[in-house]
Motif scaffolding. Structure first.
Motif, PDB file in Angstrom:
ATOM      1  N   LEU A 434       0.717  -0.995  -0.069  1.00  0.00           N
ATOM      2  CA  LEU A 434       0.108   0.284   0.337  1.00  0.00           C
ATOM      3  C   LEU A 434       0.706   1.428   0.007  1.00  0.00           C
ATOM      4  O   LEU A 434       2.150   1.475   0.448  1.00  0.00           O
ATOM      5  N   VAL A 435       0.220   1.889  -1.183  1.00  0.00           N
ATOM      6  CA  VAL A 435       0.819   3.333  -0.573  1.00  0.00           C
ATOM      7  C   VAL A 435       0.572   4.719  -1.126  1.00  0.00           C
ATOM      8  O   VAL A 435      -0.830   4.637  -1.483  1.00  0.00           O
ATOM      9  N   ALA A 436       0.062   5.716  -0.230  1.00  0.00           N
ATOM     10  CA  ALA A 436      -0.700   6.922  -0.385  1.00  0.00           C
ATOM     11  C   ALA A 436       0.122   7.907  -1.287  1.00  0.00           C
ATOM     12  O   ALA A 436       1.703   8.193  -0.676  1.00  0.00           O
ATOM     13  N   VAL A 437      -0.203   8.188  -1.444  1.00  0.00           N
ATOM     14  CA  VAL A 437       0.004   9.426  -2.797  1.00  0.00           C
ATOM     15  C   VAL A 437      -0.655  10.755  -3.004  1.00  0.00           C
ATOM     16  O   VAL A 437      -2.127  10.625  -3.395  1.00  0.00           O
ATOM     17  N   ARG A 438      -0.243  12.412  -2.715  1.00  0.00           N
ATOM     18  CA  ARG A 438      -1.001  12.965  -2.579  1.00  0.00           C
ATOM     19  C   ARG A 438      -0.738  13.443  -3.594  1.00  0.00           C
ATOM     20  O   ARG A 438       0.694  14.371  -5.087  1.00  0.00           O
ATOM     21  N   LEU A 439      -2.520  13.402  -5.366  1.00  0.00           N
ATOM     22  CA  LEU A 439      -1.916  14.305  -6.707  1.00  0.00           C
ATOM     23  C   LEU A 439      -3.160  14.833  -6.708  1.00  0.00           C
ATOM     24  O   LEU A 439      -4.511  15.044  -6.966  1.00  0.00           O
ATOM     25  N   PRO A 440      -3.133  16.651  -6.289  1.00  0.00           N
ATOM     26  CA  PRO A 440      -4.516  17.057  -6.313  1.00  0.00           C
ATOM     27  C   PRO A 440      -4.806  17.510  -7.823  1.00  0.00           C
ATOM     28  O   PRO A 440      -5.802  17.326  -8.155  1.00  0.00           O
ATOM     29  N   GLU A 441      -3.612  17.220  -8.416  1.00  0.00           N
ATOM     30  CA  GLU A 441      -3.910  18.056 -10.107  1.00  0.00           C
ATOM     31  C   GLU A 441      -4.751  16.406 -10.589  1.00  0.00           C
ATOM     32  O   GLU A 441      -5.252  16.807 -11.788  1.00  0.00           O
ATOM     33  N   LEU A 442      -4.525  14.994  -9.854  1.00  0.00           N
ATOM     34  CA  LEU A 442      -5.326  14.180 -10.635  1.00  0.00           C
ATOM     35  C   LEU A 442      -6.836  14.063 -10.351  1.00  0.00           C
ATOM     36  O   LEU A 442      -7.854  13.634 -11.367  1.00  0.00           O
ATOM     37  N   VAL A 443      -7.220  14.909  -8.873  1.00  0.00           N
ATOM     38  CA  VAL A 443      -8.454  13.964  -9.086  1.00  0.00           C
ATOM     39  C   VAL A 443      -9.711  15.301  -8.803  1.00  0.00           C
ATOM     40  O   VAL A 443      -9.975  15.410  -8.185  1.00  0.00           O
ATOM     41  N   ARG A 444      -8.503  16.665  -8.994  1.00  0.00           N
ATOM     42  CA  ARG A 444      -9.334  18.079  -9.034  1.00  0.00           C
ATOM     43  C   ARG A 444     -10.260  18.004 -10.810  1.00  0.00           C
ATOM     44  O   ARG A 444      -9.581  17.254 -11.235  1.00  0.00           O
ATOM     45  N   HIS A 445     -11.177  18.226 -10.389  1.00  0.00           N
ATOM     46  CA  HIS A 445     -12.102  17.974 -11.123  1.00  0.00           C
ATOM     47  C   HIS A 445     -11.846  19.312 -12.557  1.00  0.00           C
ATOM     48  O   HIS A 445     -11.033  20.376 -12.186  1.00  0.00           O
ATOM     49  N   GLY A 446     -11.893  18.773 -13.677  1.00  0.00           N
ATOM     50  CA  GLY A 446     -11.270  19.956 -15.094  1.00  0.00           C
ATOM     51  C   GLY A 446     -11.099  18.921 -16.530  1.00  0.00           C
ATOM     52  O   GLY A 446     -10.622  17.651 -16.019  1.00  0.00           O
ATOM     53  N   SER A 447     -10.529  19.846 -17.391  1.00  0.00           N
ATOM     54  CA  SER A 447     -10.271  19.354 -18.296  1.00  0.00           C
ATOM     55  C   SER A 447      -8.667  19.002 -18.478  1.00  0.00           C
ATOM     56  O   SER A 447      -8.375  19.283 -19.307  1.00  0.00           O
ATOM     57  N   HIS A 448      -8.170  19.784 -17.776  1.00  0.00           N
ATOM     58  CA  HIS A 448      -6.663  19.634 -17.739  1.00  0.00           C
ATOM     59  C   HIS A 448      -6.312  18.041 -18.054  1.00  0.00           C
ATOM     60  O   HIS A 448      -6.488  16.762 -18.329  1.00  0.00           O
ATOM     61  N   ASP A 449      -5.332  17.646 -18.696  1.00  0.00           N
ATOM     62  CA  ASP A 449      -4.830  16.853 -19.203  1.00  0.00           C
ATOM     63  C   ASP A 449      -3.618  15.254 -18.708  1.00  0.00           C
ATOM     64  O   ASP A 449      -2.886  15.583 -17.279  1.00  0.00           O
ATOM     65  N   ARG A 450      -4.996  14.977 -17.901  1.00  0.00           N
ATOM     66  CA  ARG A 450      -4.533  13.896 -16.633  1.00  0.00           C
ATOM     67  C   ARG A 450      -3.286  12.404 -17.305  1.00  0.00           C
ATOM     68  O   ARG A 450      -2.312  11.966 -15.717  1.00  0.00           O
ATOM     69  N   SER A 451      -3.083  12.564 -18.166  1.00  0.00           N
ATOM     70  CA  SER A 451      -2.827  11.545 -18.874  1.00  0.00           C
ATOM     71  C   SER A 451      -1.602  11.589 -18.723  1.00  0.00           C
ATOM     72  O   SER A 451      -0.368  11.055 -18.598  1.00  0.00           O
ATOM     73  N   LEU A 452      -0.900  12.413 -19.138  1.00  0.00           N
ATOM     74  CA  LEU A 452       0.292  12.762 -18.591  1.00  0.00           C
ATOM     75  C   LEU A 452       1.216  12.898 -17.578  1.00  0.00           C
ATOM     76  O   LEU A 452       2.172  11.837 -17.106  1.00  0.00           O
ATOM     77  N   ILE A 453       0.134  13.020 -16.451  1.00  0.00           N
ATOM     78  CA  ILE A 453       0.277  12.730 -15.069  1.00  0.00           C
ATOM     79  C   ILE A 453       1.182  11.271 -14.698  1.00  0.00           C
ATOM     80  O   ILE A 453       2.203  11.464 -14.409  1.00  0.00           O
ATOM     81  N   LEU A 454      -0.018  10.655 -15.360  1.00  0.00           N
ATOM     82  CA  LEU A 454      -0.687   9.597 -15.186  1.00  0.00           C
ATOM     83  C   LEU A 454       1.527   8.420 -15.389  1.00  0.00           C
ATOM     84  O   LEU A 454       1.857   7.628 -14.711  1.00  0.00           O
ATOM     85  N   ASN A 455       1.645   8.543 -16.733  1.00  0.00           N
ATOM     86  CA  ASN A 455       2.711   8.566 -17.468  1.00  0.00           C
ATOM     87  C   ASN A 455       3.774   8.163 -16.929  1.00  0.00           C
ATOM     88  O   ASN A 455       4.802   7.515 -17.560  1.00  0.00           O
TER      89      ASN A 455
END
Length: 714
Positions: A434-455
Motif C-alpha cells: 500500500l502507498v499513499a500519494v497526494r496528487l491534487p491535479e489528478l483528483v480535481r475536476h477539470g479538463s486538464h491532461d491527466r494522462s501525462l501525469i499518470l505516465n
C-alpha cells in the motif's frame, strides 16, 4: 414474511386463470408501425420518448392503466407478434382515443402539426379476452408470451387489493389504496407524516422539517424457475414524497375528474434567483404537452404543481429520487405480515410456503471486514493469477487521507499506517503493498491532461510478471455551477484512464464520512440510560468503523478478482450439507443493461445498445476453497481484473446488440451469450443466474425442473 410452526411464508402467490382475469386488446395493423417510425425523435438530456409521452397523455385523459406497446420493439411472441398493441383493463372510447392521438401528434416538436396516426388506429373491440389465452406453452410445457402480458397480469390483482381496505391495526382505520397508472397501489389518503420543530440558536426562530411518504405495493408477475407456473410477487415499499424540486423529474398527481387513479407525469423546472439571492423554482410545468392534451380533450386541467415548493402535501407530489429524506425506512414487519394475510384472503390463494429444513444458521465467530484480510491475501492472489498487487491511495485533502488511512490502520492492526509518509510503500501481506500519494491535479475536476501525469509516475506502473496496480481515490460531487459550466468530472476521466492502463479503481467522497467514530448507537443509548437510572457508571462506547472506506476497498479487491474463501465457507458450511453441491460446477452471472446515449447538439445520434456482462466463478468442493473468477470479453474469458479493465476502457455495448427485432438485435444478443457459455466447455455443470431484459432469452432464461416455486426476489 413470517415464520410460524417451522414454516416460511412469503409474499408470493401462484396464479391460475381465475386470478389472471381478462384484458381488452387492440392490435394495430401493418400500416401503423411505418407511420410511427416517421415521427420526429426527441433530443436532449431530458427528452421524453414518444411512446412514454403518448402513454402518459392517454392515461391522464382516460383514467385507465393503458399500455401502448412500442411499435419500434414489438413483441416477438403471442397472437400479435411483430405488431403494436393497445392493452387496457376496460373498453376504450374510440372517439376519445383518436382525439388523444391527434392532440398528441400535432404537438410534437419538429412535426409541423401533422396528423397521421389517429386515422390509422384500429380500435374495434372484440370484448374482454382471458389473459391466459394470450399465453401459451411450448413443447416442454414452459409458459411463453409477450412481455407486456406479464406486466398487465398484475393489474387484476392490484384492482382486487384496491377494492378492499387493508387492516393494519385494530386501533387504526384500515388503509385504502389507490391504483396508479403504472399498476402499483398507493396509500394516497393516509400518508406517513413525521415532523420535527426546534428553535434555531443563532436566529431564535422556530424551524420545522417535515417529510411525507406513502405505503406502496408493487406487483410483479413472472414464470417460476422452469417456466411452467406463474407467480405473483408482492413487494411492500415506501414511496417518498420529494421535499424540494431540485433534481425532481416526475410527480404523482390525483386528477379531480379521475380521482381513483394516480397519474405519474414528468415535469421540468425553470430556476432563477430569489429575493435573497438563492436559486428557487420560477416555473414548474408538465413535459410532453400532457397538460395541454388533457385540457384539449375536455377532461379538465391537470392540477398545477405548487410553485412554492413541495414541503406541503397537495394533490401534486414530487417523486423523491436520491439523497436524504426525513423518512429513511421502508415498510415494517407488521405491514408485511398484514399484507400477507390480506392478499391471501382477497386472492383466495395460499402464499408460497416453505417447510423448515435441518439447516441451522449460526452466527459466525468473530467478524471480518468486507475486503480480503492480510492472512488470506496470498491464497486470494494465487487464485486471481497475481504475484504482486499495489494499492495506491490517491488523494488531495488531508481530512480524506486521515479518514481512509486511519480505518485501514485499525483493520490491518498496523497503527503506523495512520501516519505513513506519502510515497513510502508498506507491505501488508506477502506480495501486497500500500502507498499513499497526494496528487491534487489528478483528483480535481477539470479538463486538464491527466494522462501525462499518470505516465510519469512510477506508482501506477506494474512490476514484472503477474503484477497488478489498483487505485483507491478521493473524489467529490461536482457543484451545480460546475455541471452547468460543463466542467469535466475527475472521477469519470480517471476511471477511463485507469482502465486503459489495466488499473481497477474505486472512489470515495467525504459526503460518506461517518463522522465521530465514538458516536452512540441505539443499544448504547439504552445501556447508558439504564446505567444512569440504576446509579451505575456509564458503559464505554465502542469505536465505530467507517463502513464506506471498508466497502470501497472491498469492491476494489472484488473488481481485481481478489476474493477469499468466505463464499466457500458459507456454501459448504457444516449446517448446509443438505444443500451443498456434490460435484464441482461453474456459476455464471449474466447482467444486461439497455443503454441510451446522451444526445448533444451538432453530434450524430447514437442508437441505443444492450450491454452484456458475464462473470463466471468455478466452485470447487470444500469450505476452505478459493473460487477462481473470470469475466467474458472480446478476448474470451479472462481473469476478472483484466477483463473489467477492457470493459471500462472500451465502448459501451457491442455493435448489433440491441432490441430492434427488424435488425436482428435479440438474435445477436442470444448468440453472443451462447458462445460465451459454450466457451466454458462441458467439464463442469453450468449454473446461470440472469438479470435480463425483454428479448434476450432463451439463452438468458432461467432453467430448472419446472415444479419449484420461488418467493419474491431479493
Amino acid at each position: 414474511m413470517s415464520d410460524e410452526r417451522g414454516r416460511l411464508f412469503t409474499l408470493s402467490f401462484p396464479l391460475d386463470d381465475r386470478l389472471l382475469g381478462a384484458v381488452h386488446a387492440y392490435p394495430q395493423d401493418e400500416t401503423f408501425a411505418p407511420a410511427w417510425r416517421r415521427l420526429p425523435r426527441p433530443r436532449g438530456k431530458d427528452a421524453v420518448q414518444p411512446i412514454a409521452s403518448l402513454q402518459t397523455a392517454a392515461r391522464a385523459v382516460t383514467g385507465e392503466r393503458l399500455m401502448f406497446t412500442n411499435p419500434d420493439r414489438p413483441a416477438r411472441t403471442g397472437p400479435w407478434a411483430g405488431r403494436s398493441v393497445i392493452v387496457t383493463p376496460g373498453p376504450l372510447d374510440e372517439a376519445v382515443v383518436r382525439t388523444v392521438m391527434r392532440e398528441w401528434e400535432t404537438r410534437l416538436d419538429g412535426h409541423d402539426g401533422h396528423d397521421t396516426l389517429a386515422a390509422l388506429l384500429q380500435l374495434s373491440d372484440d370484448g374482454p379476452q382471458p389473459l391466459s389465452s394470450l399465453l401459451h406453452r411450448d413443447a416442454t410445457g414452459r409458459i411463453t408470451g409477450p412481455r407486456w402480458a406479464f406486466r398487465v397480469a398484475g393489474w387484476r390483482l392490484a384492482g382486487m387489493l384496491a377494492a378492499q381496505p387493508l387492516p393494519v391495526d385494530e386501533n387504526l382505520p384500515a388503509l385504502r389504496f389507490h391504483l396508479d397508472t403504472e399498476g402499483d397501489l398507493l396509500a394516497w389518503q393516509a400518508p406517513l407524516v413525521p415532523e420535527r420543530t426546534w428553535i434555531d440558536e443563532e436566529s431564535g426562530k422556530r424551524r420545522r422539517i417535515a417529510g411525507y411518504a406513502m405505503e406502496r405495493i408493487h406487483i410483479e408477475v413472472e414464470a417460476a424457475p422452469g417456466g411452467k407456473t406463474l407467480i405473483a410477487h408482492l413487494s411492500a415499499r415506501i414511496s417518498r414524497v420529494a421535499t424540494h424540486y431540485k433534481g425532481i423529474r416526475n410527480v404523482l398527481l390525483r386528477h379531480p375528474v379521475n380521482p381513483d387513479i394516480i397519474l405519474k407525469a414528468p415535469i421540468t423546472t425553470r430556476w432563477g434567483k430569489g429575493p435573497e439571492g438563492f436559486m428557487q423554482p420560477k416555473e414548474v410545468r408538465y413535459r410532453g404537452a400532457t397538460a395541454q392534451i388533457v385540457e384539449a380533450c375536455g377532461v379538465g386541467r391537470l392540477p398545477e404543481p405548487p410553485l412554492t415548493g413541495l414541503d406541503e402535501l397537495t394533490e401534486v407530489r414530487g417523486v423523491h429520487r436520491t439523497g436524504k429524506h426525513p423518512i429513511d425506512k421502508g415498510a415494517g414487519a407488521m405491514f408485511h405480515a398484514r399484507l400477507e394475510e390480506h392478499a391471501g384472503q382477497v386472492f383466495g390463494q395460499e402464499p408460497v410456503v416453505y417447510a423448515g429444513t435441518s439447516i441451522k444458521v449460526t452466527k459466525p465467530g468473530g467478524s471480518l471486514p468486507p475486503y480480503v484480510p492480510a492472512d488470506r491475501m496470498a491464497g486470494a492472489m494465487t487464485v486471481a493469477r497475481l504475484d504482486t498487487v499495489r494499492t495506491v491511495v490517491l488523494y488531495e485533502s488531508a481530512e480524506w487521507r486521515t479518514r481512509v488511512m486511519g480505518q485501514l490502520a485499525r483493520d490491518y492492526a498496523r497503527p503506523e499506517l495512520a501516519d505513513l509518509p506519502d510515497e513510502q510503500p508498506v507491505v501488508l501481506a506477502p506480495g501486497y503493498e500500500l502507498v499513499a500519494v497526494r496528487l491534487p491535479e489528478l483528483v480535481r475536476h477539470g479538463s486538464h491532461d491527466r494522462s501525462l501525469i499518470l505516465n510519469t509516475l512510477p506508482w501506477f506502473k506494474p512490476g514484472a510478471g503477474r503484477a497488478l496496480v489498483t487505485a483507491l481515490c478521493e473524489t467529490r460531487y461536482p457543484t451545480e455551477q460546475e455541471k452547468e459550466a460543463g466542467v469535466t468530472d475527475a472521477k469519470h476521466a480517471l476511471k477511463v484512464l485507469f482502465a486503459e492502463r489495466g488499473i481497477p479503481s474505486q472512489f470515495i467522497t467525504m459526503d460518506s464520512d461517518a463522522g465521530d467514530p465514538y458516536r452512540l448507537n441505539t443499544p448504547e443509548k439504552v445501556a447508558r440510560a439504564r446505567a444512569r437510572n440504576a446509579g451505575l457508571p456509564e458503559p464505554d462506547v465502542a469505536y465505530k468503523d467507517d463502513h464506506a472506506v471498508q466497502i470501497a476497498l472491498g469492491s476494489l479487491h472484488c473488481d481485481s478478482g481478489i476474493i477469499d474463501n468466505r463464499l466457500a465457507a458459507t456454501a459448504f458450511h457444516r449446517n448446509a450439507r443438505d444443500t451443498a453441491l456434490d460435484r464441482e460446477a461453474v456459476a455464471v452471472g449474466l447482467w444486461t443493461r439497455y443503454h441510451r446515449f446522451d444526445e448533444r447538439p451538432g453530434r450524430p445520434r447514437r442508437p441505443a445498445v444492450l450491454a452484456i456482462t458475464l462473470v463466471a466463478m468455478r466452485i470447487p468442493l470444500g469450505e476452505d476453497a478459493y473460487w477462481p473468477t473470470l469475466m467474458y470479453s472480446e478476448q474470451g474469458w479472462l481473469p476478472l481484473a483484466q477483463a473489467r479493465a477492457l470493459h471500462h476502457a472500451g465502448p459501451i455495448g457491442k455493435k448489433g446488440h440491441h432490441l430492434r427485432e427488424d435488425h436482428g438485435g435479440p438474435d445477436n444478443v442470444r448468440a453472443s451469450v451462447e458462445r460465451a457459455l459454450a466457451a466454458l466447455g462441458d467439464r463442469y455443470p453450468i449454473i446461470v443466474s440472469p438479470r435480463s431484459v425483454s428479448g434476450s432469452g432463451p439463452a438468458c432464461a432461467t432453467t430448472g425442473s419446472g415444479t419449484a416455486l420461488f418467493p419474491g426476489r431479493a
